[in-house]
Scaffold this active site. Structure first.
Site, PDB file in Angstrom:
ATOM      1  N   SER A  14       0.826  -1.215   0.000  1.00  0.00           N
ATOM      2  CA  SER A  14       0.000   0.000   0.000  1.00  0.00           C
ATOM      3  C   SER A  14       0.857   1.261   0.000  1.00  0.00           C
ATOM      4  O   SER A  14       0.343   2.368   0.024  1.00  0.00           O
ATOM      5  CB  SER A  14      -0.935  -0.013   1.211  1.00  0.00           C
ATOM      6  OG  SER A  14      -0.169  -0.211   2.382  1.00  0.00           O
ATOM      7  N   ARG A  46       0.184  -3.825   6.111  1.00  0.00           N
ATOM      8  CA  ARG A  46      -0.489  -3.902   7.407  1.00  0.00           C
ATOM      9  C   ARG A  46      -1.967  -3.559   7.354  1.00  0.00           C
ATOM     10  O   ARG A  46      -2.751  -4.082   8.146  1.00  0.00           O
ATOM     11  CB  ARG A  46       0.224  -2.990   8.420  1.00  0.00           C
ATOM     12  CG  ARG A  46       1.575  -3.541   8.832  1.00  0.00           C
ATOM     13  CD  ARG A  46       2.312  -2.578   9.713  1.00  0.00           C
ATOM     14  NE  ARG A  46       2.450  -1.284   9.045  1.00  0.00           N
ATOM     15  CZ  ARG A  46       3.082  -0.240   9.550  1.00  0.00           C
ATOM     16  NH1 ARG A  46       3.625  -0.318  10.747  1.00  0.00           N
ATOM     17  NH2 ARG A  46       3.179   0.882   8.885  1.00  0.00           N
ATOM     18  N   TYR A 130      13.409  -4.377   7.213  1.00  0.00           N
ATOM     19  CA  TYR A 130      14.029  -5.469   6.436  1.00  0.00           C
ATOM     20  C   TYR A 130      14.345  -6.684   7.305  1.00  0.00           C
ATOM     21  O   TYR A 130      14.005  -7.810   6.937  1.00  0.00           O
ATOM     22  CB  TYR A 130      15.314  -5.028   5.737  1.00  0.00           C
ATOM     23  CG  TYR A 130      15.164  -4.070   4.580  1.00  0.00           C
ATOM     24  CD1 TYR A 130      13.914  -3.749   4.050  1.00  0.00           C
ATOM     25  CD2 TYR A 130      16.292  -3.495   3.994  1.00  0.00           C
ATOM     26  CE1 TYR A 130      13.818  -2.863   2.996  1.00  0.00           C
ATOM     27  CE2 TYR A 130      16.194  -2.614   2.936  1.00  0.00           C
ATOM     28  CZ  TYR A 130      14.957  -2.297   2.440  1.00  0.00           C
ATOM     29  OH  TYR A 130      14.862  -1.427   1.390  1.00  0.00           O
ATOM     30  N   TYR A 185      18.907   3.152 -11.304  1.00  0.00           N
ATOM     31  CA  TYR A 185      19.670   3.771 -12.390  1.00  0.00           C
ATOM     32  C   TYR A 185      20.363   2.731 -13.265  1.00  0.00           C
ATOM     33  O   TYR A 185      20.611   2.958 -14.440  1.00  0.00           O
ATOM     34  CB  TYR A 185      20.633   4.847 -11.857  1.00  0.00           C
ATOM     35  CG  TYR A 185      19.943   6.184 -11.916  1.00  0.00           C
ATOM     36  CD1 TYR A 185      18.833   6.432 -11.110  1.00  0.00           C
ATOM     37  CD2 TYR A 185      20.316   7.151 -12.843  1.00  0.00           C
ATOM     38  CE1 TYR A 185      18.126   7.617 -11.214  1.00  0.00           C
ATOM     39  CE2 TYR A 185      19.616   8.338 -12.958  1.00  0.00           C
ATOM     40  CZ  TYR A 185      18.524   8.562 -12.148  1.00  0.00           C
ATOM     41  OH  TYR A 185      17.826   9.729 -12.289  1.00  0.00           O
ATOM     42  N   GLY A 187      19.065   0.257 -14.377  1.00  0.00           N
ATOM     43  CA  GLY A 187      18.097  -0.270 -15.323  1.00  0.00           C
ATOM     44  C   GLY A 187      17.790   0.710 -16.440  1.00  0.00           C
ATOM     45  O   GLY A 187      16.953   0.441 -17.302  1.00  0.00           O
ATOM     46  N   HIS A 246      23.028   6.130  -7.087  1.00  0.00           N
ATOM     47  CA  HIS A 246      22.818   6.283  -8.534  1.00  0.00           C
ATOM     48  C   HIS A 246      24.035   6.880  -9.259  1.00  0.00           C
ATOM     49  O   HIS A 246      24.522   6.339 -10.236  1.00  0.00           O
ATOM     50  CB  HIS A 246      21.603   7.164  -8.826  1.00  0.00           C
ATOM     51  CG  HIS A 246      20.331   6.730  -8.147  1.00  0.00           C
ATOM     52  ND1 HIS A 246      20.045   5.415  -7.860  1.00  0.00           N
ATOM     53  CD2 HIS A 246      19.266   7.447  -7.705  1.00  0.00           C
ATOM     54  CE1 HIS A 246      18.853   5.342  -7.276  1.00  0.00           C
ATOM     55  NE2 HIS A 246      18.357   6.566  -7.162  1.00  0.00           N
TER      56      HIS A 246
HETATM   57  C1  BG6 Z   1      15.216   8.070  -6.150  1.00  0.00           C
HETATM   58  C2  BG6 Z   1      15.372   9.197  -5.177  1.00  0.00           C
HETATM   59  O1  BG6 Z   1      16.061   7.002  -5.806  1.00  0.00           O
HETATM   60  O2  BG6 Z   1      15.529   8.517  -7.447  1.00  0.00           O
HETATM   61  C3  BG6 Z   1      14.508  10.370  -5.578  1.00  0.00           C
HETATM   62  O3  BG6 Z   1      15.019   8.770  -3.873  1.00  0.00           O
HETATM   63  C4  BG6 Z   1      14.762  10.759  -7.015  1.00  0.00           C
HETATM   64  O4  BG6 Z   1      14.730  11.469  -4.723  1.00  0.00           O
HETATM   65  C5  BG6 Z   1      14.685   9.538  -7.920  1.00  0.00           C
HETATM   66  O5  BG6 Z   1      13.787  11.700  -7.382  1.00  0.00           O
HETATM   67  C6  BG6 Z   1      15.084   9.867  -9.334  1.00  0.00           C
HETATM   68  O6  BG6 Z   1      14.806   8.794 -10.177  1.00  0.00           O
HETATM   69  P1  BG6 Z   1      14.350   9.034 -11.667  1.00  0.00           P
HETATM   70  O7  BG6 Z   1      14.301   7.663 -12.250  1.00  0.00           O
HETATM   71  O8  BG6 Z   1      13.032   9.721 -11.608  1.00  0.00           O
HETATM   72  O9  BG6 Z   1      15.402   9.896 -12.282  1.00  0.00           O
END
Ligand code: BG6
Length: 497
Positions: A14, A46, A130, A185, A187, A246
């Site tokens: 959710s 939950r 986790y 990132y 992917g 990333h």
């Molecule tokens: C996430 C972050 O991992 O990546 C976010 O927590 C960020 O803050 C996002 O906005 C960016 O991902 P994308 O794929 O939208 O560039």
């Protein structure tokens, strides 16, 4: 042969991540017939919900033909349960996870045979839960007749110690082979292309080193603030949110050596090696920022209700890292990331050194009074988003009678070149990799350790109030100090200087 089936459990069904990313990615895979035919998707969370109320919630997030959405939602069911085991359950099988296991077993029982009954557990949850969730899965839900895999999301810890603590708890329960640490990132199409571009082009490979490259910039810009996510964000800040994971992963792919083979472990061995060569980030190579109210009245970070008053959490950072190896020694890797900036962009810019000699120095720029000639340099840009593209900035003669010089681009624009090929969403691709057992684009524990080693000292210093972020208005380019840092480290000796 025996049939195979897959049960996918989305834990945290959710929550935002599940609704915005996990379920839509599963839907796209279903739409494109990438999901196995015999599949069930069990949401676990939950809240008390029925299958129907889960489906109603999800519907708004799934974009596609109504019949397809309906068919997909028929595969989605719901089980309510706790994440943490109650004290009475310690040592005993936790009953909510037993319910989940029974639900899976019921589905599996509809298929003959006792092999190829596989289970994927997607933890769309905050990392504090986790350990108990993994324990519940381990105690009750592992497949007796097939593979079991567990996907975890970032944030994976807050520093080296907490990340390793989490790893200790989870790795005691599962093999590294069963664990999929997502960095979405990895992917993305252009990020996956880095490998191919670098190692499949003879005109690129020989340039890719300190002799030819002046600096490399990895830039992440978002035009929106934390907007309601401040509660999460404030505990992490921009370095933990996107840079440590990333941007650093992208950097590793840009900087690593050629892997022996394309196997997931050979690939990750090379990323690991290059991460080990990066020295911990220093304070003089770090600029932090925090956004304030924009000129169109956009609320500043501290005006977000979910942010604690007076927070010094950075929403922007520019950091400079150095890779201490033969290929990269002395080349600054400038990683810049910010929220509430002037545009939406993620790109890698590789700036080459200036052309030596002064052949073009004497040429005046036509019509530019007092011009003293041209900088002659190339830049190689890989834009991850928006509009994926790859281009090389070239210096060419300006067409016409005169000997003028201009910068032009050799460009591969994905939309115009490959417009008819839809680029899969990162999550789609990564979930499919999990189903296929391919860990190449997932972060191995040792990589994560090295990533935290680079950032932990500075993060502790920042957490202790060691650096006050410079303010920048919402919608701007970020703090001015960042440009100064870039000029200091990334300055290209230019013939006009
Ligand atoms: C996430 C972050 O991992 O990546 C976010 O927590 C960020 O803050 C996002 O906005 C960016 O991902 P994308 O794929 O939208 O560039």
């Amino acid at each position: 042969s025996a049939s195979t089936c897959v049960s996918i459990a989305v834990l945290g069904a959710s929550g935002d991540l599940a609704k915005k990313k996990t379920y839509p990615a599963l839907f796209k895979l279903f739409e494109k017939s990438f999901l196995p035919k015999d599949v069930i998707i069990i949401g676990y969370a939950r809240s008390a919900m029925t299958n129907e109320s889960l489906r109603d919630q999800l519907r708004g997030y799934l974009k596609g033909k109504k019949e397809e959405v309906d068919a997909f939602l028929q595969l989605c069911i719901y089980v309510a349960g706790q994440y943490k085991l109650s004290p009475a359950e310690e040592g005993a099988p936790p009953k909510d996870f037993q319910v989940l296991a029974n639900t899976i077993a019921e589905f599996e029982a509809t298929f003959p045979g006792d092999c190829g009954k596989n289970r994927l557990f997607y933890l769309a949850l905050p990392p504090v839960v986790y350990p108990p969730v993994c324990e519940g899965i381990k105690k009750c839900c592992m497949s007796p007749y097939g593979w079991s895999r567990v996907v975890v999301e970032k944030p994976f810890g807050k520093d080296l110690a907490s990340s390793e603590d989490l790893n200790e708890q989870i790795c005691g329960l599962f093999d590294e082979k069963q664990l999929y640490r997502i960095d979405h990132y990895l992917g993305k199409e252009i990020v996956q292309n880095l490998m191919v571009m670098r190692f499949a082009n003879t005109f690129i490979s020989p340039l890719w080193n300190r002799d030819n490259i002046s600096n490399i910039q990895i830039i992440f810009k978002e035009p929106f603030g934390t907007e309601g996510r401040g509660g999460y964000f404030d505990q992490y800040g921009i370095i933990r949110d996107v840079i440590q994971n990333h941007l650093l992963q992208v950097m590793a792919l840009v900087a690593m050596e050629r892997p022996a083979t394309l196997s997931p472990n050979d690939m990750r061995d090379e990323k690991l090696k290059v991460l080990k060569c990066i020295s911990p980030l220093s304070t003089e190579n770090t600029v932090l920022g925090q956004y304030t109210m924009g000129k169109n009245g956009q609320p500043g970070y501290l005006e977000d209700d979910t942010v604690p008053p007076g927070s010094k959490c950075p929403t922007f950072a520019m950091v400079v890292l150095y890779v201490q190896n033969e290929r990269w020694d002395g080349v600054p890797f400038i990683l810049k990331a910010g929220k509430a900036l002037n545009e939406h962009k993620m790109e890698v810019r590789v700036q080459l050194k200036d052309v030596a000699g002064e052949l073009f120095h004497s040429i005046d720029k036509p019509g530019v009074a007092g011009s003293t000639g041209y900088n002659v340099r190339n830049e190689f840009v890989m834009r991850v988003q928006p509009d994926p593209s790859i281009y090389m900035k070239m210096t060419v003669k300006e067409p016409g009678m005169q000997l003028g010089i201009t910068q032009s681009e050799l460009e591969l624009q994905y939309n115009s070149k490959y417009g008819e090929i839809p680029i899969p969403d990162a999550y789609e691709r990564l979930i499919l990799d999990c189903l296929n057992g391919d860990q190449q684009h997932f972060v191995r524990r040792d990589e994560l350790v090295e990533a935290w080693k680079i950032f932990t000292p500075i993060l502790h210093y920042i957490d202790a109030g060691g650096i006050t972020p410079e303010h920048y208005p919402y919608g701007s380019r970020g703090p001015a100090l960042a440009d100064k840092l870039r000029e200091r480290v990334g300055h290209i000796t230019s013939i006009t200087a």
